[in-house]
Design a protein around this motif. Structure first.
Motif, PDB file in Angstrom:
ATOM      1  N   ALA A 349    -118.347 -46.815 -72.698  1.00  0.00           N
ATOM      2  CA  ALA A 349    -117.392 -47.631 -72.475  1.00  0.00           C
ATOM      3  C   ALA A 349    -117.489 -48.111 -70.910  1.00  0.00           C
ATOM      4  CB  ALA A 349    -115.964 -47.321 -72.804  1.00  0.00           C
ATOM      5  N   ALA A 350    -117.587 -47.292 -70.111  1.00  0.00           N
ATOM      6  CA  ALA A 350    -117.849 -47.461 -68.484  1.00  0.00           C
ATOM      7  C   ALA A 350    -118.800 -48.583 -68.180  1.00  0.00           C
ATOM      8  CB  ALA A 350    -117.817 -46.264 -67.846  1.00  0.00           C
ATOM      9  N   LEU A 351    -120.151 -47.997 -68.878  1.00  0.00           N
ATOM     10  CA  LEU A 351    -121.120 -48.870 -68.655  1.00  0.00           C
ATOM     11  C   LEU A 351    -121.080 -50.264 -69.076  1.00  0.00           C
ATOM     12  CD1 LEU A 351    -124.223 -48.888 -67.747  1.00  0.00           C
ATOM     13  CD2 LEU A 351    -124.890 -47.786 -70.194  1.00  0.00           C
ATOM     14  N   GLN A 352    -120.512 -50.470 -70.258  1.00  0.00           N
ATOM     15  CA  GLN A 352    -120.318 -51.592 -70.961  1.00  0.00           C
ATOM     16  C   GLN A 352    -119.376 -52.436 -69.997  1.00  0.00           C
ATOM     17  OE1 GLN A 352    -119.305 -51.845 -75.047  1.00  0.00           O
ATOM     18  NE2 GLN A 352    -119.855 -49.592 -75.247  1.00  0.00           N
ATOM     19  N   TYR A 353    -118.415 -51.923 -69.399  1.00  0.00           N
ATOM     20  CA  TYR A 353    -117.290 -52.533 -68.464  1.00  0.00           C
ATOM     21  C   TYR A 353    -118.116 -52.986 -67.071  1.00  0.00           C
ATOM     22  CZ  TYR A 353    -112.901 -51.589 -70.773  1.00  0.00           C
ATOM     23  OH  TYR A 353    -111.841 -51.435 -71.610  1.00  0.00           O
ATOM     24  N   VAL A 354    -119.134 -52.321 -66.701  1.00  0.00           N
ATOM     25  CA  VAL A 354    -119.753 -52.481 -65.361  1.00  0.00           C
ATOM     26  C   VAL A 354    -120.704 -53.819 -65.719  1.00  0.00           C
ATOM     27  CG1 VAL A 354    -121.077 -51.588 -63.640  1.00  0.00           C
ATOM     28  CG2 VAL A 354    -119.158 -50.277 -64.486  1.00  0.00           C
ATOM     29  N   SER A 355    -121.157 -53.533 -66.699  1.00  0.00           N
ATOM     30  CA  SER A 355    -122.549 -54.528 -67.075  1.00  0.00           C
ATOM     31  C   SER A 355    -121.936 -55.983 -67.346  1.00  0.00           C
ATOM     32  CB  SER A 355    -123.353 -54.312 -68.309  1.00  0.00           C
ATOM     33  OG  SER A 355    -122.496 -53.936 -69.507  1.00  0.00           O
ATOM     34  N   LEU A 356    -120.278 -56.019 -67.639  1.00  0.00           N
ATOM     35  CA  LEU A 356    -119.572 -57.122 -67.970  1.00  0.00           C
ATOM     36  C   LEU A 356    -119.792 -57.421 -69.577  1.00  0.00           C
ATOM     37  CD1 LEU A 356    -120.055 -59.517 -64.820  1.00  0.00           C
ATOM     38  CD2 LEU A 356    -118.347 -57.731 -65.300  1.00  0.00           C
ATOM     39  N   ASP A 357    -120.336 -56.650 -70.256  1.00  0.00           N
ATOM     40  CA  ASP A 357    -120.439 -56.720 -71.725  1.00  0.00           C
ATOM     41  C   ASP A 357    -119.513 -55.821 -72.262  1.00  0.00           C
ATOM     42  OD1 ASP A 357    -121.081 -57.481 -74.275  1.00  0.00           O
ATOM     43  OD2 ASP A 357    -122.562 -56.375 -74.101  1.00  0.00           O
ATOM     44  N   TRP A 358    -117.920 -56.257 -71.900  1.00  0.00           N
ATOM     45  CA  TRP A 358    -116.808 -55.339 -72.289  1.00  0.00           C
ATOM     46  C   TRP A 358    -116.777 -54.887 -73.794  1.00  0.00           C
ATOM     47  CZ3 TRP A 358    -112.604 -58.061 -68.797  1.00  0.00           C
ATOM     48  CH2 TRP A 358    -112.977 -58.053 -67.495  1.00  0.00           C
ATOM     49  N   PRO A 359    -116.195 -53.663 -73.942  1.00  0.00           N
ATOM     50  CA  PRO A 359    -116.192 -53.211 -75.280  1.00  0.00           C
ATOM     51  C   PRO A 359    -114.992 -53.883 -76.115  1.00  0.00           C
ATOM     52  CG  PRO A 359    -115.190 -51.504 -73.739  1.00  0.00           C
ATOM     53  CD  PRO A 359    -115.905 -52.662 -73.038  1.00  0.00           C
ATOM     54  N   THR A 360    -115.261 -53.857 -77.380  1.00  0.00           N
ATOM     55  CA  THR A 360    -114.100 -54.538 -78.159  1.00  0.00           C
ATOM     56  C   THR A 360    -112.732 -53.727 -77.927  1.00  0.00           C
ATOM     57  OG1 THR A 360    -115.698 -55.065 -80.139  1.00  0.00           O
ATOM     58  CG2 THR A 360    -113.331 -55.228 -80.495  1.00  0.00           C
ATOM     59  N   GLU A 361    -111.645 -54.691 -77.721  1.00  0.00           N
ATOM     60  CA  GLU A 361    -110.442 -54.039 -77.461  1.00  0.00           C
ATOM     61  C   GLU A 361    -109.669 -54.216 -78.824  1.00  0.00           C
ATOM     62  OE1 GLU A 361    -109.217 -52.753 -74.978  1.00  0.00           O
ATOM     63  OE2 GLU A 361    -110.905 -53.008 -73.459  1.00  0.00           O
ATOM     64  N   ASN A 362    -109.116 -53.153 -79.105  1.00  0.00           N
ATOM     65  CA  ASN A 362    -108.102 -52.989 -80.243  1.00  0.00           C
ATOM     66  C   ASN A 362    -106.923 -51.954 -80.048  1.00  0.00           C
ATOM     67  OD1 ASN A 362    -106.986 -53.576 -82.604  1.00  0.00           O
ATOM     68  ND2 ASN A 362    -108.545 -52.556 -83.822  1.00  0.00           N
ATOM     69  N   GLY A 363    -106.398 -52.241 -78.857  1.00  0.00           N
ATOM     70  CA  GLY A 363    -105.268 -51.164 -78.283  1.00  0.00           C
ATOM     71  C   GLY A 363    -104.198 -51.101 -79.376  1.00  0.00           C
ATOM     72  N   TRP A 364    -103.930 -51.805 -80.146  1.00  0.00           N
ATOM     73  CA  TRP A 364    -102.666 -51.769 -81.304  1.00  0.00           C
ATOM     74  C   TRP A 364    -103.124 -50.910 -82.383  1.00  0.00           C
ATOM     75  CZ3 TRP A 364     -97.991 -53.565 -81.392  1.00  0.00           C
ATOM     76  CH2 TRP A 364     -97.160 -53.366 -82.694  1.00  0.00           C
ATOM     77  N   VAL A 365    -104.468 -50.475 -82.466  1.00  0.00           N
ATOM     78  CA  VAL A 365    -104.701 -49.299 -83.427  1.00  0.00           C
ATOM     79  C   VAL A 365    -105.265 -48.275 -82.493  1.00  0.00           C
ATOM     80  CG1 VAL A 365    -106.261 -48.782 -85.279  1.00  0.00           C
ATOM     81  CG2 VAL A 365    -105.533 -50.991 -85.147  1.00  0.00           C
ATOM     82  N   ASN A 366    -106.183 -48.349 -81.636  1.00  0.00           N
ATOM     83  CA  ASN A 366    -106.943 -47.236 -81.019  1.00  0.00           C
ATOM     84  C   ASN A 366    -107.258 -47.940 -79.676  1.00  0.00           C
ATOM     85  OD1 ASN A 366    -108.029 -44.929 -80.462  1.00  0.00           O
ATOM     86  ND2 ASN A 366    -109.698 -45.033 -81.629  1.00  0.00           N
ATOM     87  N   TYR A 367    -107.235 -46.833 -78.732  1.00  0.00           N
ATOM     88  CA  TYR A 367    -107.937 -47.087 -77.220  1.00  0.00           C
ATOM     89  C   TYR A 367    -109.287 -46.489 -77.233  1.00  0.00           C
ATOM     90  CZ  TYR A 367    -102.815 -47.532 -76.024  1.00  0.00           C
ATOM     91  OH  TYR A 367    -101.575 -47.984 -75.902  1.00  0.00           O
ATOM     92  N   ASN A 368    -110.074 -47.180 -76.392  1.00  0.00           N
ATOM     93  CA  ASN A 368    -111.401 -46.659 -76.095  1.00  0.00           C
ATOM     94  C   ASN A 368    -111.234 -45.241 -75.388  1.00  0.00           C
ATOM     95  OD1 ASN A 368    -111.840 -47.186 -73.178  1.00  0.00           O
ATOM     96  ND2 ASN A 368    -111.805 -49.326 -73.769  1.00  0.00           N
ATOM     97  N   SER A 369    -112.403 -44.504 -75.423  1.00  0.00           N
ATOM     98  CA  SER A 369    -112.325 -43.447 -74.767  1.00  0.00           C
ATOM     99  C   SER A 369    -112.056 -43.321 -73.245  1.00  0.00           C
ATOM    100  CB  SER A 369    -113.633 -42.781 -75.111  1.00  0.00           C
ATOM    101  OG  SER A 369    -113.954 -42.490 -76.575  1.00  0.00           O
ATOM    102  N   LEU A 370    -112.523 -44.399 -72.753  1.00  0.00           N
ATOM    103  CA  LEU A 370    -112.300 -44.051 -71.263  1.00  0.00           C
ATOM    104  C   LEU A 370    -110.697 -44.488 -71.127  1.00  0.00           C
ATOM    105  CD1 LEU A 370    -113.614 -44.285 -68.315  1.00  0.00           C
ATOM    106  CD2 LEU A 370    -113.676 -46.808 -68.574  1.00  0.00           C
TER     107      LEU A 370
END
Length: 493
Positions: A349-370
């Protein structure tokens, strides 16, 4: 009858007696006296007087008898004639000697005697102007008295011409002119004024340079991350660990309303705690003091520290309620890692954030591991460290617990408390940035609206909460705090 003539000097008693005999001689001897006086005049002294060779000035009150006169020579008196006072070339006073019955003694002083006299008394002789005749100088004591010949008081005897006073010439060494003492002081170097505008510009320049450096660093990190995601091994890692772990069975879905209220109170207290903590760290003179009403020896603290500790207590109470509700409702499974794969998923997830290709957000169900790791560290590690270190530094720490104090020194608490505060500041900045950058309306509805929808409902609640936080920021000053603090203790200076 009182007679006035030349001033009397010491040792002139004989001269006075002779003057009285001259006065008693009568008018019959006046012509003979004049002839004798003219014939007895020293030719050398008269010549010196006519030429104006020297003029001697007496210093203060006249010349004493021992210093001013040379040894007097008493010539034999002519029978039937009287000698008058001689005119000397350059003497201050002619002191007549004791002539007895013969008449008045003549003071024979030549140029050598005059120069000796001047040397004895320390008077500088100045040459008279050519062609000007100088007579006998008047002593200082008799300067204002009229010069009268001794024979002028006798009827029928013509008065001697008044001697013109010689100009007084004083030595520069004898009478020094009084000069004002000029005190020369070196002016102190003017203090260089602090140029506030220049200092402000320099701070802005430094801040701009730091911002530019950070932007350059971030750009470099982004470029490196985007290059990494093009590599096949990295692409295989991202496929195996997409960035989030599966939740345990029975994990709740959605965010309840109480969690939204807890979130608001947590933000409100944390912002004011950071502000008051920074004031406690940087204030040199607190605006007021506060003393508790309980305890045998209550300790006086600043009102800013009282605010900081009071907010800490309220924040801890809110946190305790939050932890209890997490455990009671099962929401803890959303913020506590339950599998070891949370670590590689967090890296993905950190690598995806840094590369500006952000992970899929679905905070209503589950947070990403970061996010899970960040929430877990904040709730269960950073918050307890802040509470324990703050309690150790406060007055509530038991002073009699010697073993506990030695096991947990206050220096350790101080070294821990400030970095924890910096962590909270960093967490808030990153958290708010990601909330606004990854779907602001939907994320604000999750946090404040209690619904999984894209509308402005959660935004307006968030905006109202910001107004309350700003109001609390400006209300946290002694004028408002003093009445509240006085309910729990004594407020003073």
């Amino acid at each position: 009858m009182v007679r006035q003539g030349l001033p009397r000097v010491a040792g002139a008693a004989g001269g006075e007696a002779a003057a009285e005999r001259v006065s008693a001689a009568g008018p019959a001897q006046s012509d003979a006296t004049d002839d004798a006086s003219r014939s007895a005049t020293n030719p050398a002294g008269a010549a010196a007087t006519d030429a104006g060779t020297t003029g001697v000035a007496a210093t203060d009150a006249g010349v004493t008898d021992a210093q001013a006169t040379a040894p007097a020579a008493t010539p034999p008196a002519r029978a039937g004639g009287r000698r008058g006072l001689p005119r000397t070339a350059s003497t201050d006073t002619a002191a007549p000697g004791d002539a007895g019955d013969a008449g008045v003694a003549e003071a024979a002083t030549g140029p050598s005697a005059n120069s000796g006299t001047a040397a004895d008394i320390g008077v500088a002789a100045a040459p008279a102007a050519p062609g000007r005749r100088q007579g006998m100088p008047r002593p200082a004591a008799a300067a204002s008295a009229p010069a009268t010949s001794p024979a002028s008081s006798t009827p029928g005897v013509p008065a001697a011409p008044a001697a013109s006073a010689a100009p007084v010439v004083t030595s520069p060494a004898a009478v020094a002119p009084s000069q004002p003492v000029v005190k020369i002081t070196t002016p102190a170097a003017p203090a260089t004024p602090v140029d506030g505008a220049k200092s402000g510009r320099s701070r802005l320049v430094r801040g701009g340079m730091v911002a530019v450096a950070l932007l350059v660093l971030m750009a470099a990190v982004v470029l490196v991350a985007r290059w990494l995601v093009t590599l096949e091994p990295v692409q295989g890692f991202l496929a195996q660990y997409p960035g989030e772990s599966e939740l345990p069975h029975g994990a709740p879905v959605g965010i309840p309303a109480w969690l939204g209220w807890q979130h608001f109170f947590n933000v409100f207290f944390m912002v004011l705690i950071i502000r008051s903590g920074w004031q406690v760290r940087t204030q040199r003179r607190p605006p007021a003091s506060w003393t508790p009403r309980w305890g045998a020896n209550p300790k006086k603290i600043s009102i800013t520290l009282w605010l900081h500790q009071s907010l800490d207590i309220l924040w801890l109470v809110n946190g305790a309620i939050f932890v209890v509700l997490l455990a009671a409702t099962g929401q803890w499974m959303r913020v506590v890692p339950t599998s070891w794969d949370v670590i590689p998923n967090a890296l993905s997830a950190a690598l995806q954030y840094v590369s500006l290709d952000w992970p899929t957000e679905n905070g209503w169900v589950n947070y990403n591991s970061l996010q899970v790791l960040a929430y877990f560290v904040t709730i269960f590690i950073a918050a307890p460290l802040a509470a324990v270190s703050g309690f150790r530094m406060s007055a509530m720490w038991p002073a009699k617990a010697k073993r506990l104090s030695s096991a947990y020194p206050i220096e350790v608490a101080r070294a821990m408390h400030f970095p924890v505060m910096l962590y909270f500041v960093g967490f808030i900045v990153v958290h708010v940035t990601l909330v606004l950058a990854t779907g602001a309306l939907r994320n604000l509805n999750h946090m404040y609206g209690g619904q999984d929808a894209v509308n402005w409902f959660g935004f307006w609640i968030f905006f109202a909460s910001l107004l309350v936080i700003v109001g609390g920021w400006f209300a946290a000053r002694p004028l408002v705090l003093a009445p509240i603090a006085s309910l729990f203790g004594k407020v003073g200076r």
